[in-house]
Design a protein around this motif. Structure first.
Motif, PDB file in Angstrom:
ATOM      1  N   LEU A 179     -22.625   5.288   8.929  1.00 38.48           N
ATOM      2  CA  LEU A 179     -21.946   4.003   8.710  1.00 38.48           C
ATOM      3  C   LEU A 179     -20.425   4.167   8.772  1.00 38.48           C
ATOM      4  O   LEU A 179     -19.724   3.298   9.297  1.00 38.48           O
ATOM      5  CB  LEU A 179     -22.366   3.419   7.361  1.00 38.48           C
ATOM      6  N   LEU A 180     -19.917   5.279   8.241  1.00 41.97           N
ATOM      7  CA  LEU A 180     -18.478   5.563   8.310  1.00 41.97           C
ATOM      8  C   LEU A 180     -18.043   5.784   9.758  1.00 41.97           C
ATOM      9  O   LEU A 180     -17.018   5.255  10.205  1.00 41.97           O
ATOM     10  CB  LEU A 180     -18.139   6.797   7.464  1.00 41.97           C
ATOM     11  N   ASP A 181     -18.824   6.579  10.517  1.00 42.04           N
ATOM     12  CA  ASP A 181     -18.493   6.877  11.918  1.00 42.04           C
ATOM     13  C   ASP A 181     -18.476   5.615  12.774  1.00 42.04           C
ATOM     14  O   ASP A 181     -17.694   5.503  13.734  1.00 42.04           O
ATOM     15  CB  ASP A 181     -19.497   7.880  12.501  1.00 42.04           C
ATOM     16  N   LYS A 182     -19.319   4.642  12.436  1.00 41.30           N
ATOM     17  CA  LYS A 182     -19.376   3.387  13.185  1.00 41.30           C
ATOM     18  C   LYS A 182     -18.336   2.378  12.710  1.00 41.30           C
ATOM     19  O   LYS A 182     -18.193   1.307  13.306  1.00 41.30           O
ATOM     20  CB  LYS A 182     -20.772   2.758  13.055  1.00 41.30           C
ATOM     21  N   GLY A 183     -17.635   2.699  11.628  1.00 37.22           N
ATOM     22  CA  GLY A 183     -16.630   1.778  11.099  1.00 37.22           C
ATOM     23  C   GLY A 183     -17.215   0.593  10.357  1.00 37.22           C
ATOM     24  O   GLY A 183     -16.528  -0.410  10.143  1.00 37.22           O
ATOM     25  N   LEU A 184     -18.477   0.724   9.914  1.00 40.89           N
ATOM     26  CA  LEU A 184     -19.124  -0.374   9.206  1.00 40.89           C
ATOM     27  C   LEU A 184     -18.818  -0.339   7.703  1.00 40.89           C
ATOM     28  O   LEU A 184     -18.947  -1.361   7.019  1.00 40.89           O
ATOM     29  CB  LEU A 184     -20.635  -0.338   9.444  1.00 40.89           C
ATOM     30  N   ILE A 185     -18.454   0.839   7.210  1.00 45.49           N
ATOM     31  CA  ILE A 185     -17.982   0.974   5.833  1.00 45.49           C
ATOM     32  C   ILE A 185     -16.728   1.846   5.842  1.00 45.49           C
ATOM     33  O   ILE A 185     -16.433   2.522   6.836  1.00 45.49           O
ATOM     34  CB  ILE A 185     -19.045   1.595   4.889  1.00 45.49           C
ATOM     35  N   GLU A 186     -16.004   1.812   4.731  1.00 44.66           N
ATOM     36  CA  GLU A 186     -14.828   2.667   4.573  1.00 44.66           C
ATOM     37  C   GLU A 186     -14.852   3.280   3.188  1.00 44.66           C
ATOM     38  O   GLU A 186     -15.546   2.790   2.291  1.00 44.66           O
ATOM     39  CB  GLU A 186     -13.542   1.856   4.764  1.00 44.66           C
TER      40      GLU A 186
END
Length: 204
Positions: free
Chosen positions: A129-136
């Protein structure tokens, strides 16, 4: 005309008339009795269910455990179909996002425990999710060693785009149940989940 339906209604009225003294002759009272009558029928028909292997000693516990595993797999099939052509690789990814949307920013450990994963599996989902930019993620104000995660605007957008399909997938899993049956099932499932949460979550 619907003669079979009319005959059935006449039979029900006769049953209603003989079910107790001084039954009121109005639609509201008959409708109230009718609801109770069919609930009683439903309760009696499900009070002692039958299942494969029952006569050979297969326990209710075994059937429940097997059914829960099977239902999880059916739900996963519907969920996978719902995320086709979306930003999500697995159902767990959108489930983690939904957890963050409903629960707000939380630590990685909290998010993983909330979704009943062990740390390695949960960490991989969070990394995707972090790699896809969906969460930070950012450091916690209370503990700089703890990393807090939250949904990004991009994550919110992708979740909104998929929600109609996700809701449909959820509805397909519970499709044959009435509203009352769903509420009864929620009560039973929460009772089981609360028990196991108190017993096992700290061991995950």
């Amino acid at each position: 005309m619907m003669y079979n339906l009319i005959n059935e209604l006449v039979t029900l009225v006769k049953t209603y008339e003989g079910s107790g003294a001084n039954q009121a002759e109005d639609l509201h009272a008959f409708r109230k009795w009718l609801n109770s009558h069919f609930e009683d029928d439903q309760s009696s028909s499900t009070a002692d269910p039958d299942w494969t292997g029952k006569d050979n000693g297969r326990s209710a516990d075994s059937v429940i455990n097997t059914s829960l595993v099977h239902l999880y797999r059916y739900a996963k099939i519907h969920a996978k179909a719902a995320i086709t052509d979306s930003a999500f690789s697995t159902p767990d990814e959108f489930i983690y996002l939904i957890s963050l949307v409903s629960g707000g920013s939380m630590s990685k450990t909290e998010l993983i425990k909330q979704n009943i994963h062990d740390k390695p599996a949960g960490s991989l989902i969070i990394k995707r999710l972090l790699d896809k930019g969906l969460i930070e993620q950012q450091s916690s104000d209370l503990d700089k060693r703890s990393r807090m995660v939250q949904v990004t605007p991009k994550g919110s957008d992708h979740l909104k785009q998929s929600m109609d399909k996700i809701r449909l997938a959820s509805a397909q899993v519970t499709a044959p149940l009435s509203s009352k049956e769903k509420k009864d099932l929620i009560t039973l499932l929460l009772k089981l989940e609360n028990f196991h949460q108190a017993q096992l979550v700290e061991k995950i």
